[in-house]
Scaffold this active site. Sequence first.
Site, PDB file in Angstrom:
ATOM      1  N   GLY A 173       4.348   3.249   2.284  1.00 10.73           N
ATOM      2  CA  GLY A 173       5.582   3.599   1.562  1.00 10.73           C
ATOM      3  C   GLY A 173       5.973   2.600   0.487  1.00 10.73           C
ATOM      4  O   GLY A 173       7.108   2.603   0.029  1.00 10.73           O
TER       5      GLY A 173
ATOM      6  N   SER B  84       0.840  -1.195   0.000  1.00 14.48           N
ATOM      7  CA  SER B  84       0.000   0.000   0.000  1.00 14.48           C
ATOM      8  C   SER B  84       0.866   1.233   0.000  1.00 14.48           C
ATOM      9  O   SER B  84       1.962   1.248   0.567  1.00 14.48           O
ATOM     10  CB  SER B  84      -0.930   0.002   1.210  1.00 14.48           C
ATOM     11  OG  SER B  84      -0.289   0.598   2.316  1.00 14.48           O
ATOM     12  N   LYS B  85       0.363   2.260  -0.675  1.00 13.98           N
ATOM     13  CA  LYS B  85       1.067   3.538  -0.779  1.00 13.98           C
ATOM     14  C   LYS B  85       1.272   4.109   0.628  1.00 13.98           C
ATOM     15  O   LYS B  85       2.298   4.708   0.922  1.00 13.98           O
ATOM     16  CB  LYS B  85       0.202   4.464  -1.636  1.00 13.98           C
ATOM     17  CG  LYS B  85       0.880   5.736  -2.041  1.00 13.98           C
ATOM     18  CD  LYS B  85       1.781   5.532  -3.243  1.00 13.98           C
ATOM     19  CE  LYS B  85       2.470   6.853  -3.581  1.00 13.98           C
ATOM     20  NZ  LYS B  85       3.869   6.753  -3.795  1.00 13.98           N
ATOM     21  N   ARG B  86       0.268   3.883   1.500  1.00  9.64           N
ATOM     22  CA  ARG B  86       0.338   4.433   2.869  1.00  9.64           C
ATOM     23  C   ARG B  86       1.556   3.920   3.620  1.00  9.64           C
ATOM     24  O   ARG B  86       2.110   4.586   4.467  1.00  9.64           O
ATOM     25  CB  ARG B  86      -0.922   4.060   3.654  1.00  9.64           C
ATOM     26  CG  ARG B  86      -2.079   4.997   3.439  1.00  9.64           C
ATOM     27  CD  ARG B  86      -3.036   4.939   4.636  1.00  9.64           C
ATOM     28  NE  ARG B  86      -3.506   3.579   4.866  1.00  9.64           N
ATOM     29  CZ  ARG B  86      -4.495   3.013   4.191  1.00  9.64           C
ATOM     30  NH1 ARG B  86      -5.113   3.681   3.233  1.00  9.64           N
ATOM     31  NH2 ARG B  86      -4.876   1.780   4.461  1.00  9.64           N
TER      32      ARG B  86
END
Length: 495
Positions: A267, A263-265
């Site tokens: 990183g 997930s982008k969250r």
Amino acid sequence: MALDHKYFEEMEAKIPHGKVRTRFAPSPTGYMHVGNLRTALYTWLIARNAGGTFILRIEDTDQVREVKGATEVIYRTMAECGLNHDEGPDVGGPVAPYIQSQRRDTYGKYAQLLIEKGHAYYCFCEKTESEEDSGEFDRGEDPCRSLSLEEAQARVDAGEPYVIRQKIPHEGTTTFHDAVFGAITVENNTLDDQVLIKRDGLPTYNFANVIDDHLMGITHVVRGSEYLSSAPKYNLLYEAFGWEIPTYVHCSPVMRDQQHKMSKRHGDPSYEDLKAQGYLTQAILNYVALLGWSPRGELAEQEIFSLEELAKVFDLEGVSKSPAIFDIDKLKHFNALYLRAMAPEEFAKVAEPYIRQGVKNPAISAQEVAALLQARCETLIEIPEKVDFFDALPEYDAELFTNKKSKTNPEVSRDMLQAAIPMLEGLGEWTQDAIHDGLVALAEQLGVKNATLMWPVRIAAAGKAVTPGGAVEICRILGREETLRRLKLGLEKMQ
């Protein structure tokens, strides 16, 4: 309010039939993460493998999450990856428009049609979005479900706010078929009466994508396995309208490790991040293709595929049910293979901006430096620090002159440099062959192995223990004057 059924007939008449049609339908909410890129790739490959049509559709009904400029990111990424679309917002097509917010009127009409058919109802209950999303909506208690159409219509006409909900049967089961997971059956009483049209008149994702997929003639729907739980509700919608159900292809998630989805969250890198980290688009695509799909038969052992080759061999039987783990080291390995396989001039072109980050001196040829790097780097981003010594000799310790394998220490190295400097000064021409032959002849004359002479020359010229290229190449690229200046400095270190 009576519905105009001619409208629905006209919409049906526009639908293309007779060949495979797939769509990639991203929301413009930021970057293209790896799972999204994989969906785009698989969708494109299914269409290309079958000689079908690939469609780009922008799903922008969630206006809250929309990010400015995100649609441009989608276009740019698709173009860079070579995933060309046959129909879409920018190229048009027979079932335009291809942006959901521009199709707004359509969804309302189809929701009305469902109400007329008895498969949806007006709901006037006050429910927060969070209650909807968590699924804490017990439809057994929803008093609106049993309202007569006349009663509900009167409240609508009086201006009371409402949503339109899907009317799921209380009894029985729904079975849907998936190309990866097979047949899955669920009890209807476990499904909630999901919202189809929100209070603002916009459709939910779950409703809009069913309507659009049908009206665009989509034959194969590729999406993440997190949508498996919604698939029975989609099926019930198709059946309520009397429409043919497309082939579902649910792909297992791409994981960061055994437990966590990427997930982008957290990183995890997007396509843009991987490009910025020095990975080639072709290597990223090749690696992403194998995250959850593997070739079969005589190609089972093959790992390197061009996009054209993938389009020929891609099949749904090769798609795996198991989650795929994104391994950056594996991607690095792929990238190194792609860098090495490039034509030297092509590599030089790609490497030049990175070389120039480390080597500002225009007298140093980026092309010559690139020739040393091609077999020695895994990602483009590591280039600047590998070659910065060409620009300026770094501070280094005299201990570098000691090397067991080359049989050198400061005393031996001093003797070697004392012999090499006058020989290099006296060379008739400064070419690779002249430098090489001069040093080899000198080693023979001094009665030492080549390495014993080459090591101190390279250390003095580069000031680094590890360099792309050996003493000969480095000296030639630096030029006679700079080479001799550096060798004399090296000699001083050991005096």
